[in-house]
Design an enzyme around this catalytic site. Structure first.
Site, PDB file in Angstrom:
ATOM      1  N   ARG A 178      50.135  48.752  45.208  1.00 47.23           N
ATOM      2  CA  ARG A 178      49.136  48.030  44.424  1.00 47.23           C
ATOM      3  C   ARG A 178      49.096  48.446  42.959  1.00 47.23           C
ATOM      4  O   ARG A 178      48.693  47.665  42.104  1.00 47.23           O
ATOM      5  CB  ARG A 178      47.754  48.224  45.049  1.00 47.23           C
ATOM      6  CG  ARG A 178      47.615  47.466  46.354  1.00 47.23           C
ATOM      7  CD  ARG A 178      46.197  47.553  46.839  1.00 47.23           C
ATOM      8  NE  ARG A 178      46.026  46.877  48.107  1.00 47.23           N
ATOM      9  CZ  ARG A 178      44.845  46.694  48.683  1.00 47.23           C
ATOM     10  NH1 ARG A 178      43.754  47.138  48.090  1.00 47.23           N
ATOM     11  NH2 ARG A 178      44.751  46.078  49.831  1.00 47.23           N
ATOM     12  N   ASP A 221      29.956  41.335  43.595  1.00 42.36           N
ATOM     13  CA  ASP A 221      31.103  42.144  44.025  1.00 42.36           C
ATOM     14  C   ASP A 221      31.380  43.193  42.953  1.00 42.36           C
ATOM     15  O   ASP A 221      31.024  43.015  41.782  1.00 42.36           O
ATOM     16  CB  ASP A 221      32.348  41.274  44.244  1.00 42.36           C
ATOM     17  CG  ASP A 221      33.338  41.931  45.200  1.00 42.36           C
ATOM     18  OD1 ASP A 221      33.338  41.586  46.390  1.00 42.36           O
ATOM     19  OD2 ASP A 221      34.097  42.825  44.753  1.00 42.36           O
TER      20      ASP A 221
HETATM   21  C1  LIG Z   1      37.133  42.288  52.710  1.00 41.63           C
HETATM   22  S1  LIG Z   1      36.124  41.671  51.394  1.00 41.63           S
HETATM   23  C2  LIG Z   1      34.898  40.765  52.304  1.00 41.63           C
HETATM   24  C3  LIG Z   1      34.522  39.452  51.643  1.00 41.63           C
HETATM   25  C4  LIG Z   1      33.503  38.614  52.410  1.00 41.63           C
HETATM   26  N1  LIG Z   1      32.240  39.302  52.524  1.00 41.63           N
HETATM   27  C5  LIG Z   1      34.020  38.228  53.775  1.00 41.63           C
HETATM   28  O1  LIG Z   1      33.605  38.793  54.789  1.00 41.63           O
HETATM   29  O2  LIG Z   1      34.886  37.349  53.845  1.00 41.63           O
HETATM   30  C6  LIG Z   1      35.219  43.146  50.882  1.00 41.63           C
HETATM   31  C7  LIG Z   1      34.657  43.025  49.469  1.00 41.63           C
HETATM   32  O3  LIG Z   1      33.733  44.104  49.265  1.00 41.63           O
HETATM   33  C8  LIG Z   1      33.842  44.510  47.914  1.00 41.63           C
HETATM   34  N2  LIG Z   1      33.313  45.860  47.737  1.00 41.63           N
HETATM   35  C9  LIG Z   1      33.830  47.033  48.220  1.00 41.63           C
HETATM   36  N3  LIG Z   1      33.099  48.074  47.800  1.00 41.63           N
HETATM   37  C10 LIG Z   1      32.077  47.569  47.062  1.00 41.63           C
HETATM   38  C11 LIG Z   1      30.992  48.144  46.351  1.00 41.63           C
HETATM   39  N4  LIG Z   1      30.795  49.475  46.308  1.00 41.63           N
HETATM   40  N5  LIG Z   1      30.149  47.338  45.700  1.00 41.63           N
HETATM   41  C12 LIG Z   1      30.336  45.985  45.738  1.00 41.63           C
HETATM   42  N6  LIG Z   1      31.348  45.378  46.361  1.00 41.63           N
HETATM   43  C13 LIG Z   1      32.222  46.161  47.019  1.00 41.63           C
HETATM   44  C14 LIG Z   1      35.335  44.399  47.625  1.00 41.63           C
HETATM   45  O4  LIG Z   1      35.609  44.323  46.250  1.00 41.63           O
HETATM   46  C15 LIG Z   1      35.721  43.139  48.397  1.00 41.63           C
HETATM   47  O5  LIG Z   1      35.738  42.000  47.583  1.00 41.63           O
END
Ligand SMILES: C[S@@+](CC[C@H](N)C(=O)[O-])C[C@H]1O[C@@H](n2cnc3c(N)ncnc32)[C@H](O)[C@@H]1O
Length: 294
Positions: free
Chosen positions: A57, A167
Site C-alpha cells: 500500500r 470517516d
Molecule cells: C471496511 S470500511 C466499512 C464501510 C461501511 N461502514 C460498510 O460497512 O460498508 C471501514 C471504514 O472505517 C474507517 N475508519 C477506521 N478507523 C476509523 C476511525 N478511527 N475514525 C473514523 N473512521 C475510521 C475506515 O477509513 C473505513 O473507511
C-alpha cells in the site's frame, strides 16, 4: 529499542517472509513503528502478518516521493515538512471495502420497524430525524440509508431529516461527497431502485440523484478523537469498523454512541462484530441490530 521489542520484531520477521528482491527496504522495526503509529492515531490494529500488505500500500508513495527505504519515509512523515504526507499514509492504511445495500437486512429494518417508531415519536417531538453513518468509507452506506428513507417516507420534504456520514479517510469523504461511482457499483441493486435514485454521469459512471445527495453531510471525523456534534441520533450505523479496534477502544466508542442516541435508538453493527463483554447499554434485537436500553 528494548530487548523485548527486538525479540518480538525478530519473531515477526520469521512469520512474515520478506521477499529478497524488494524495491525498498522495510525492516521489522519499520513495520512495528507504522503499526504503533496507526493504532495510536486511528485505533486500527494491524495484525503481525500484514507487513506485506503495508508494503504494497505504501510502496507507490515512496516511489512517487523518491525515497529509497521505509526508514526514510518514516522520518519524512514524522517531520514538519511531511505533515500532509502523514494524512496520505493513514488514508492508505485504512481498509475501505464497502458496497451499496451491504447487509441489506439492516436497511430493511430501518425502512420498516425503525422508521415506524421514529414516525410515532415525531407526533410528540417534531419531525426531526437524524442518522449517523460512522466509518462511511466512500459513501455507499449513507446513500443506501438515504435511498431507504426516500422510499419509505414519501413525505420526507416535510421532515427535518439529515444523515451525517463520517470517516477518517479524507479521500473517502471526498468521494462520498461527490457521489459518483462506476456503473459496476449497481450490480445487485434492483433495476427499479437503480432507475429512480441514480443517474448516468459521463460515459460510464453513475451518480446519486440530487434528493439522495441533499440528505447527507460528509465530514472527516476520527472516531477515537473529539466529536463536534451533540446529537441525539435516532440510529447509528457503525458497521465493519470496530473489527480493527481493541476491546477497550470499542468499549469507549459504544459508550459514546449510547450517549448520543435517543432512548430506544438503534445501533447497526457489522456481521462479524458483537457487543458481548463490551457494553450492557444495548439490547440485541437480532442480526446485529441493537436498541439502546440505558
Ligand atoms: C471496511 S470500511 C466499512 C464501510 C461501511 N461502514 C460498510 O460497512 O460498508 C471501514 C471504514 O472505517 C474507517 N475508519 C477506521 N478507523 C476509523 C476511525 N478511527 N475514525 C473514523 N473512521 C475510521 C475506515 O477509513 C473505513 O473507511
Amino acid at each position: 529499542m528494548t530487548v523485548e521489542t527486538q525479540a518480538r520484531n525478530a519473531k515477526l520477521a520469521a512469520i512474515v517472509p520478506v521477499p529478497e528482491d524488494r524495491e525498498f527496504s522495510f525492516s521489522a522495526d519499520d513495520y512495528a513503528f507504522l503499526r504503533a503509529m496507526l493504532k495510536q492515531r486511528t485505533g486500527i490494529e494491524l495484525g503481525p502478518t500484514k507487513q506485506n500488505m503495508v508494503y504494497a500500500r505504501l510502496a507507490k508513495r515512496l516511489r512517487k516521493l523518491g525515497f529509497k527505504s521505509f526508514r526514510q519515509y518514516i522520518e519524512f512523515i514524522g517531520s514538519e515538512e511531511g505533515r500532509d504526507e502523514l494524512g496520505t499514509t493513514l488514508n492508505a492504511l485504512t481498509t475501505n471495502l464497502t458496497k451499496f445495500f451491504r447487509e441489506n437486512h439492516h436497511f430493511e429494518h430501518l425502512g420498516s420497524t425503525a422508521l415506524q417508531e421514529i414516525r410515532a415519536r415525531a407526533t410528540t417531538q417534531g419531525r426531526r430525524l437524524r442518522i449517523w453513518s460512522a466509518g462511511c468509507s466512500s459513501g455507499e452506506e449513507p446513500y443506501s440509508i438515504a435511498i431507504t428513507l426516500l422510499r419509505a417516507m414519501p413525505d420526507i420534504k416535510q421532515w427535518d431529516a439529515k444523515i451525517l456520514a463520517t470517516d477518517i479517510d479524507t479521500e473517502m469523504v471526498r468521494r462520498g461527497a461527490e457521489g459518483v461511482y462506476s456503473a459496476a457499483a449497481l450490480d445487485g441493486i434492483p433495476p427499479d431502485i437503480a432507475k429512480k435514485y441514480f443517474e448516468l454521469y459521463g460515459a460510464d459512471k453513475i451518480r446519486l440523484c440530487d434528493e439522495a445527495r441533499g440528505l447527507i453531510s460528509f465530514k472527516y471525523l476520527n472516531l477515537i478523537g473529539d466529536w463536534p456534534m451533540k446529537g441525539p441520533f435516532d440510529a447509528i450505523f457503525c458497521r465493519n469498523v470496530v473489527i480493527y479496534f481493541d476491546k477497550d477502544t470499542q468499549r469507549t466508542l459504544f459508550d459514546r454512541y449510547a450517549n448520543l442516541l435517543v432512548p430506544g435508538g438503534f445501533l447497526y453493527i457489522g456481521h462479524s462484530e458483537n457487543l458481548f463483554g463490551i457494553t450492557e447499554r444495548f439490547k440485541l434485537l437480532g442480526r446485529n441490530i441493537h436498541r439502546k436500553i440505558a
